[in-house]
Design an enzyme around this catalytic site. Sequence first.
Site, PDB file in Angstrom:
ATOM      1  N   LYS A   1      61.429  16.106   7.375  1.00 19.21           N
ATOM      2  CA  LYS A   1      62.225  15.751   8.543  1.00 19.21           C
ATOM      3  C   LYS A   1      61.584  16.298   9.812  1.00 19.21           C
ATOM      4  CE  LYS A   1      66.748  16.382  10.760  1.00 19.21           C
ATOM      5  NZ  LYS A   1      68.089  16.982  10.644  1.00 19.21           N
TER       6      LYS A   1
ATOM      7  N   ASP B   1      70.887  22.477   7.114  1.00 20.95           N
ATOM      8  CA  ASP B   1      69.607  22.648   7.792  1.00 20.95           C
ATOM      9  C   ASP B   1      69.474  24.114   8.179  1.00 20.95           C
ATOM     10  OD1 ASP B   1      69.912  19.867   7.622  1.00 20.95           O
ATOM     11  OD2 ASP B   1      68.844  19.517   9.510  1.00 20.95           O
TER      12      ASP B   1
ATOM     13  N   LYS C   1      61.449  20.720   7.253  1.00 19.65           N
ATOM     14  CA  LYS C   1      61.771  20.181   8.574  1.00 19.65           C
ATOM     15  C   LYS C   1      60.991  20.947   9.631  1.00 19.65           C
ATOM     16  CE  LYS C   1      65.859  19.834  11.614  1.00 19.65           C
ATOM     17  NZ  LYS C   1      67.316  19.984  11.694  1.00 19.65           N
TER      18      LYS C   1
END
Lengths: 478, 295, 335
Positions: free
Chosen positions: C271, C171, C235
Amino acid sequence: MAPVFEYAPAPESRSIVDIAPSYGLFIDGEFAEAADGKAFKTVSPSTEEVLSEVAEATEADVDRAVKAARAAFEKWSALPGSERAKYLFRIARIIQERSRELAVLETLDNGKPIRETRDADLPLVAAHFFYYAGWADKLDHAGYGADPRPLGVAGQVIPWNFPLLMLAWKIAPALATGNTVVLKPAETTPLSALFFADICRQAGLPKGVVNILTGDGRAGAALIAHPDVNKVAFTGSTAVGKEIARTVAGTRKKVTLELGGKGANIVFDDAPIDQAVEGIVNGIFFNQGQVCCAGSRLLVQESVQDELLDSLKRRLSTLRLGDPLDKNTDIGAINSAEQLARITKLADLGEAEGAERWSPACELPENGYWFAPTLFTNVTQAHTVARDEIFGPVLSVLTFRTPDEAVAKANNTPYGLSAGIWTEKGSRILAVANKLRAGVIWSNTFNKFDPTSPFGGYKESGFGREGGRHGLEAYLDV
Amino acid sequence: MSDRLNVLKTYKLYVGGKFPRSESGRVYEVTDAKGKWLANAPLASRKDARDAVVAARKAFGGWSGATAYNRGQILYRVAEMLEGRRDQYVREVAEAEGLSKAKAGEQVDAAIDRWVWYAGWTDKIAQVVGGGNPVAGPFFNLSSPEPTGVVAVLAPRKSSFLGLVSVIAPVIATGNTAVVVASETSPLPALSLGEVLATSDLPGGVVNILSGRTAEIAAPLAAHQDVNAIDLAGADEALAKELEIAAADNLKRVLRPQPVDNWAATSGTDRMTAFLETKTVWHPTGSLGASGSAY
Amino acid sequence: MRTGLYSRYARRYARLVTMPTTAPNALSDVTASDSTLRRFLHGLPGVDAVGLEARAASLGTRSIKTTAKAYAIDLAISMVDLTTLEGADTPGKVRALGAKAVRPDPTDRTTPATAAVCVYPDMVATAKEAVAGSAVKVASVATAFPAGRAPIAVKLADVREAVAAGADEIDMVIDRGAFLAGNYMKVYDEITAVKEACGTSARLKVIFETGELSTYDNIRRASWLGMLAGADFIKTSTGKVAVNATPANTLLMLEAVRDFRAQTGVQVGVKPAGGIRTSKDAVKFLVLVNETAGEDWLDNHWFRFGASSLLNDLLMQRQKLATGRYSGPDYVTVD
């Protein structure tokens, strides 16, 4: 592949509303049978189930109701505005308290989804009464001179597409300004007006100030023609509106007419496309398209037509049609067999005239009156589906090349109620809005309503405005 | 008095900024209050009415799109021009209405002042009858008055000039264009007004003036599908009803005849608002930022 | 199998429309230079904030009941990236988290495992051990999370360490400063470099920190920029700023992945992270997925929740559905 995320049925409980097997006319604070004892049935459009039987007003009943309203007028109009205000505030609050019940009732009688009655109709109804309540003791400041006087008895005839909301649009300003009212709800949606009569009783409204007559077009015509009616307010079709204008010709009756439309929703190539798609959907499929200000003509800039139509079709495929009481239903039933026949006929005509018809795959319930969301492409200004008000979930798609052409096509109709503009360019919004001949213009949004915002049409969409400070004028002797 | 022979005026219609004769080729005799012949006036036909509507429609875009300031200056210019030709109008009004010079002078002065009154209104009416609406949501919402379009105006029968000006000026002040049917019995001040309008920077077609039989000209105007409104000031009760019925065909805005005893009385805004539409424009607000107001 | 349970009235429409799919390289010209990239991103359709939020709110009124709710709760549990990103993280804390991810409800073995645990790079090895033998992935934030304000070499080293320690997913945070300065190519290059550092074993999630990008137009541009650069997931946020995932910004990103697949054929996951604490919220997000990107995204390979406290609420709701009575915090594990 993941299993499909199917939404289980989520029906709003019907038990919250207690519908009596029969209702009388509400005259002078009492429910009474029609003079000749006749009654008619009102059905749920989604199931064809008979909901109740209501009295069918005759000319004699109209006369009795007008007399009751006349008798109540003197005292009501002489009340201090602050006292009238408090009655209206009471009504607004009771509507808020009973909004769940009224939403379910409206959905049953009209066929529209509970999502709409719960989130749009009822909040707007309460807000309308709350707004006009506040005007009752401030009329000196409304810009119509000192101490403007009411007109007298208002005869009001309303349609079936927003039964309670149209009632609110009519009754709230009438009472705030000191008029008394005889209101006829539409033949197919009488129930919420009768429940409103009960709310008037709960609020302690003096007898005769509000009278509700259920019945068909004949009762409406008799009401409008009654010599002791001082004010005529009508929302409905342009054809009937013209008939009313003829009826009142040569009298002193003040008239406001909110009639049909063929609103253009104009999408430019620089539009916020996802929001435009939502606006188009809201514009024509809100209330099954049975909305006078519906954006029934989509005018899309030719350069983005394919992209927009793809997105629109994909979006339409997610609409959920079915049980109006299910909280996840987007598209409910058409209000009546008669209206369904009209929509069907016009859509068939669109096809016969060569427009290309598209609907998402869609299973219609067996009982009730249903029409699948429908899109017509390859439509030109010459097609009937681009000219006639269909009043159903049918969108006609036309293209344009330049802003000038968009404006010319948008204005090329005898109607002039609403229009939409979608572009990220501010100056274009203002320029196009300036040129459009329509009473309500939504830019980068659509089908928004508010009690403070005047609503009404140009040209054959009628005259007069409802809502806001402007809406007071229709009920004042100015 | 010299023995010079007067040059008589040929009175003509005023349509699209030009002074045509009636296409019918017909005229009718106009007399003074005592029955003395004053002039021949054009007897306008249905076709003249149609031409006037075409001219008025053509002028509508430009006139309604002009700035309110510009319209105000032009209306004021009309007052200036009238002031300069005051004597002519005093004479015409005196003859038409059988008034003394002094009384006719009062009428003309009031008419000039009326143009000044409406000249000042052009850029204020929107502020008085329009405005922002505090809607309950993230939207900017503005209501503005707009001219309704082409207005047919039946000028008052008796007040040939002050009454005439009192019905024309409010119609055009807000951007409408007008097809005016002059007083049937006293059309000459109206036809002369065309000469002043033509020299006041008023675009051709904004005001069109017809003379003739009111009922005959008014009927096609009331039924005309490209006329947006009608002012019935000059119609009697029976004609007014008949015209109102005809006007329903395309839902014209109808201003019914009202008992007006005294055209000299101060005007309100009613004659303007009768021919105004309210347009309400919405736009979302709240684009300050995704991390802003909304959550 | 479920169809029979539902009213024929509430049946969804079949999907008739397929979006045109062009070759994956259709957008390759876009990243040819700084100016082409800028032109492309600024040429994306604008976003009307009020309309976007209204749509998100409207989808939030969907009523998800009974069987649909049970399905959604299990799906949501399976999509959780169970996260701990604290300076005070210890091996013990991470092991506990791993155990919880593998077996969220010790009292009910039918409860699905979460999708992943999400930790700092130095905890990857510990996390990996904790979830060993299960399908639970280990995700690691990297690239000088959460600020991202470090030299590129440091960021890449951060990523390589995490991957080397066994991270299945990385991430990363984008350089918001560069993005806001209009230096899109720098952001693009960084993402592609990180993607390269992820190698073939780790999937890359690109965090935009939507709260700092501030406008929806920026979020749409960042979404496309991330996808063009090879993100496997886009995300919303780090969970470390005031505004994190919201229905509106997630809806917008779902529109982006939907449109990107339509244009390129490449599917990218989404996400939302931070701020999603209740089952009710999670179900609303799943409705957004269902009605925007579609059912292809209703799988933890394509949709995740970056959350910590959410899981316990989902578990309590799950117990309520199973037993018919409301559960309490003492009946779920606190880790």
